[in-house]
Design a protein around this motif. Structure first.
Motif, PDB file in Angstrom:
ATOM      1  N   ASP A  38       0.606  -1.142  -0.013  1.00  0.00           N
ATOM      2  CA  ASP A  38       0.025   0.021   0.070  1.00  0.00           C
ATOM      3  C   ASP A  38       0.792   1.256  -0.098  1.00  0.00           C
ATOM      4  O   ASP A  38       0.720   2.094  -0.587  1.00  0.00           O
ATOM      5  CB  ASP A  38      -1.075   0.058   0.995  1.00  0.00           C
ATOM      6  N   GLU A  39       1.979   1.156   0.824  1.00  0.00           N
ATOM      7  CA  GLU A  39       2.925   2.422   0.874  1.00  0.00           C
ATOM      8  C   GLU A  39       3.590   2.613  -0.517  1.00  0.00           C
ATOM      9  O   GLU A  39       3.700   3.592  -1.078  1.00  0.00           O
ATOM     10  CB  GLU A  39       4.124   1.940   1.872  1.00  0.00           C
ATOM     11  N   ASP A  40       3.771   1.472  -1.007  1.00  0.00           N
ATOM     12  CA  ASP A  40       4.585   1.431  -2.506  1.00  0.00           C
ATOM     13  C   ASP A  40       3.433   2.368  -3.495  1.00  0.00           C
ATOM     14  O   ASP A  40       3.974   2.954  -4.326  1.00  0.00           O
ATOM     15  CB  ASP A  40       4.946   0.145  -2.907  1.00  0.00           C
ATOM     16  N   MET A  41       2.366   1.912  -3.394  1.00  0.00           N
ATOM     17  CA  MET A  41       1.418   2.449  -4.441  1.00  0.00           C
ATOM     18  C   MET A  41       1.504   3.944  -4.213  1.00  0.00           C
ATOM     19  O   MET A  41       1.234   4.539  -5.389  1.00  0.00           O
ATOM     20  CB  MET A  41       0.072   1.639  -4.157  1.00  0.00           C
ATOM     21  N   SER A  67      -5.858   5.230 -11.241  1.00  0.00           N
ATOM     22  CA  SER A  67      -5.628   4.123 -12.412  1.00  0.00           C
ATOM     23  C   SER A  67      -4.623   2.930 -11.921  1.00  0.00           C
ATOM     24  O   SER A  67      -4.703   1.872 -12.520  1.00  0.00           O
ATOM     25  CB  SER A  67      -5.158   5.200 -13.383  1.00  0.00           C
ATOM     26  N   LEU A  68      -3.581   3.254 -11.151  1.00  0.00           N
ATOM     27  CA  LEU A  68      -2.610   2.161 -10.721  1.00  0.00           C
ATOM     28  C   LEU A  68      -3.413   1.025  -9.789  1.00  0.00           C
ATOM     29  O   LEU A  68      -2.784  -0.046  -9.873  1.00  0.00           O
ATOM     30  CB  LEU A  68      -1.638   2.786 -10.118  1.00  0.00           C
ATOM     31  N   THR A  69      -4.429   1.492  -8.934  1.00  0.00           N
ATOM     32  CA  THR A  69      -5.042   0.628  -8.115  1.00  0.00           C
ATOM     33  C   THR A  69      -5.745  -0.408  -9.041  1.00  0.00           C
ATOM     34  O   THR A  69      -5.710  -1.532  -8.903  1.00  0.00           O
ATOM     35  CB  THR A  69      -6.047   1.337  -7.349  1.00  0.00           C
ATOM     36  N   ALA A  70      -6.174  -0.024 -10.166  1.00  0.00           N
ATOM     37  CA  ALA A  70      -6.787  -1.099 -10.874  1.00  0.00           C
ATOM     38  C   ALA A  70      -5.936  -1.724 -11.723  1.00  0.00           C
ATOM     39  O   ALA A  70      -6.437  -3.019 -12.352  1.00  0.00           O
ATOM     40  CB  ALA A  70      -7.771   0.131 -12.227  1.00  0.00           C
ATOM     41  N   LEU A  71      -4.855  -1.466 -11.830  1.00  0.00           N
ATOM     42  CA  LEU A  71      -3.786  -2.310 -12.638  1.00  0.00           C
ATOM     43  C   LEU A  71      -2.899  -2.921 -11.410  1.00  0.00           C
ATOM     44  O   LEU A  71      -2.139  -3.663 -11.964  1.00  0.00           O
ATOM     45  CB  LEU A  71      -2.803  -1.048 -13.273  1.00  0.00           C
ATOM     46  N   ARG A  72      -3.177  -2.698 -10.312  1.00  0.00           N
ATOM     47  CA  ARG A  72      -2.247  -3.169  -9.186  1.00  0.00           C
ATOM     48  C   ARG A  72      -1.631  -4.853  -9.421  1.00  0.00           C
ATOM     49  O   ARG A  72      -0.413  -5.064  -9.012  1.00  0.00           O
ATOM     50  CB  ARG A  72      -2.964  -3.267  -7.757  1.00  0.00           C
ATOM     51  N   HIS A  76       4.866  -3.929 -11.008  1.00  0.00           N
ATOM     52  CA  HIS A  76       6.051  -4.623 -10.513  1.00  0.00           C
ATOM     53  C   HIS A  76       6.906  -3.360 -10.166  1.00  0.00           C
ATOM     54  O   HIS A  76       7.159  -2.677 -10.752  1.00  0.00           O
ATOM     55  CB  HIS A  76       6.837  -5.348 -11.567  1.00  0.00           C
ATOM     56  N   VAL A  77       7.213  -3.361  -8.553  1.00  0.00           N
ATOM     57  CA  VAL A  77       7.966  -2.171  -8.412  1.00  0.00           C
ATOM     58  C   VAL A  77       9.385  -2.337  -8.379  1.00  0.00           C
ATOM     59  O   VAL A  77       9.811  -3.411  -7.982  1.00  0.00           O
ATOM     60  CB  VAL A  77       7.366  -1.695  -6.877  1.00  0.00           C
TER      61      VAL A  77
END
Length: 178
Positions: A38-41, A67-72, A76-77
């Protein structure tokens, strides 16, 4: 009139940066990959909101996070010294039938040209192989000469010119064999 409370602790420009003085010129060996926490997001959303084309479109931190939550599941971080330095989204299916699709690849601007982008791309290529794909595809703005050059140097070729559904602008559809 309704007022929305804004969390003062979340700033787009407040992303921590690894200790630059102690970093080698070639960062590729130091890059580690993980699924986003979650912190990375929040860090990834800030990175996206501060990068083109999203920045020039006026995308907010909140828009990026949504947008990124939909792609979570596909994010890849990339981290160096436990700090987010980039990310890639890689999906099993995309606009080219049978090819994996690399939707986004972003590296912190101050760490570009130091091996991070290639490390992120190589991770995406391996992820696509792990998905049992033989080809990977992406779309890129033809006006983004550094990105087009980066992809061409990595073995991508242009297979078509397409119109972006979001912006209505032309994009190069590029792919490469894995």
């Amino acid at each position: 009139m309704t007022m929305k409370r804004v969390d003062p602790g979340v700033e787009v420009g407040a992303m921590p940066v690894p200790d630059m003085a102690n970093l080698p010129n070639d960062l590729a060996p130091a890059v580690k990959f993980s699924s986003p926490t979650d912190e990375d997001m929040a860090s990834v959303a800030a990175l996206r909101a501060n990068s083109d084309p999203w920045k020039s479109r006026g995308e907010t931190l909140e828009d990026s996070l949504k947008s990124l939550t939909a792609l979570r599941p596909f994010v890849h971080v990339a981290k160096v010294q436990n700090q987010v330095v980039g990310y890639v989204t890689i999906e099993r299916d995309g606009p080219v039938p049978g090819a994996a699709y690399m939707r986004n690849i972003v590296v912190k601007p101050e760490l570009r040209r130091r091996g991070v982008g290639m490390a992120v791309l190589n991770h995406a290529l391996q992820t696509a192989r792990d998905m049992y794909r033989k080809t990977i595809a992406l779309r890129v703005d033809p006006a983004n000469a550094p990105a087009v050059s980066f992809y061409r140097n990595a073995g991508f070729t242009t297979v078509a010119t397409v119109v972006s559904k979001k912006s209505g602008k032309l994009r190069l559809l590029m792919s490469r064999e894995l």
